[in-house]
Design an enzyme around this catalytic site. Structure first.
Site, PDB file in Angstrom:
ATOM      1  CG  ASP A 299      -1.390   7.887   1.262  1.00 45.42           C
ATOM      2  OD1 ASP A 299      -0.404   8.648   1.245  1.00 45.42           O
ATOM      3  OD2 ASP A 299      -2.296   7.931   0.412  1.00 45.42           O
TER       4      ASP A 299
ATOM      5  CE  LYS B 140      -5.488  -0.947  -1.118  1.00 43.84           C
ATOM      6  NZ  LYS B 140      -4.321  -0.275  -0.526  1.00 43.84           N
TER       7      LYS B 140
ATOM      8  CG  ASP C 252      -1.664   1.219   1.460  1.00 44.95           C
ATOM      9  OD1 ASP C 252      -2.346   1.665   0.527  1.00 44.95           O
ATOM     10  OD2 ASP C 252      -1.579   1.782   2.571  1.00 44.95           O
TER      11      ASP C 252
ATOM     12  CG  ASP D 147      -1.651   2.269   6.692  1.00 44.51           C
ATOM     13  OD1 ASP D 147      -1.939   3.349   7.244  1.00 44.51           O
ATOM     14  OD2 ASP D 147      -1.986   2.017   5.515  1.00 44.51           O
TER      15      ASP D 147
ATOM     16  CB  THR E 214      -2.081   3.532  -3.797  1.00 43.15           C
ATOM     17  OG1 THR E 214      -2.536   4.684  -3.076  1.00 43.15           O
ATOM     18  CG2 THR E 214      -1.902   3.899  -5.268  1.00 43.15           C
ATOM     19  CB  SER E 215      -7.315   3.987  -1.962  1.00 45.11           C
ATOM     20  OG  SER E 215      -7.576   2.662  -1.557  1.00 45.11           O
TER      21      SER E 215
END
Length: 226
Positions: A24, A149, A22, A174, A117-118
């Site tokens: 962030d 996600k 991921d 995370d 990543t989002s």
């Protein structure tokens, strides 16, 4: 005085054929920036920043807007998303590397690493560059994964692009939504940081990547010592 030496936390050793991160909270720390942007967005709308941030972390921006403004049509949702992402893209200050992340990513074979990543791809490139973390060749950003996600789609697609089975992947995550996605994909999962939600239960955990090492076997298997 006691002769006992301070105990250190046992290290975790994992074997895999690929590693997926991921971004962030996992490779870069953008907490201050993200909290400021969402808090400013909440103000005029009368929304509680704590509730929004709790939901938003690890999710695509559009999913958060839809969750807290369910009355909006899709065109209005996208206007909010564009405004939020515009601010994020123009304000990279305060984004820093998770300690040791750059060296750890650089030590991995480039062909065996992906990012899921989002965030949109442009923001992913900006944040990793500001933090000094190398961006993997395989990047799945929000525009590349229609169902974000906590659905496992991004992690399943990453394994496919890397040419490995999901069970042969180690995912570093995370946030609750990301951990749910990674676990649902069938990957091995490592929690980065102090998140202690239900999806983190029973998983190995690291504070950062300082001291983490990787060895590549003759058979291509990666041995990660965390």
């Amino acid at each position: 005085m006691s002769d006992e030496q301070p105990r250190t936390q046992p290290r975790t050793t994992l074997s895999a054929r690929a590693v997926v991160f991921d971004m962030d909270g996992t490779l870069v720390d953008s907490t201050a920036l993200v909290e400021r942007i969402w808090t400013e967005w909440c103000g005029p709308l009368g929304l509680h920043p704590g509730e929004v941030l709790s939901f938003a972390h690890g999710r695509q921006t559009a999913d958060t807007v839809r969750r807290f403004l369910p009355e909006l049509d899709e065109e209005a949702v996208l206007r909010h998303v564009d405004a939020l992402l515009s601010v994020e893209g123009e304000a990279p200050d305060g984004v820093v590397e998770i300690p040791g992340a750059a060296d750890f990513v650089a030590a991995l074979p480039a062909s065996l690493v992906a990012l899921v990543t989002s965030a949109p791809g442009g923001i992913a490139r900006t944040r990793t560059a500001v933090a000094g973390v190398g961006l993997p060749a395989v990047v799945l950003a929000s525009e590349d994964v229609p169902v974000g996600k906590p659905a496992p789609d991004g992690y399943l697609r990453a394994a496919e692009l890397l040419g490995v089975e999901p069970s042969d992947v180690v995912v570093f995550e995370d946030a609750e939504a990301g951990l749910q996605a990674a676990r649902a994909s069938g990957a091995q999962v490592v929690v980065v940081g102090d998140h202690d939600g239900p999806a983190a239960a029973g998983l190995p955990r690291i504070r950062d990547y300082v001291g983490a090492t990787v060895e590549v076997g003759d058979d291509g298997v990666l041995t990660l010592v965390l």
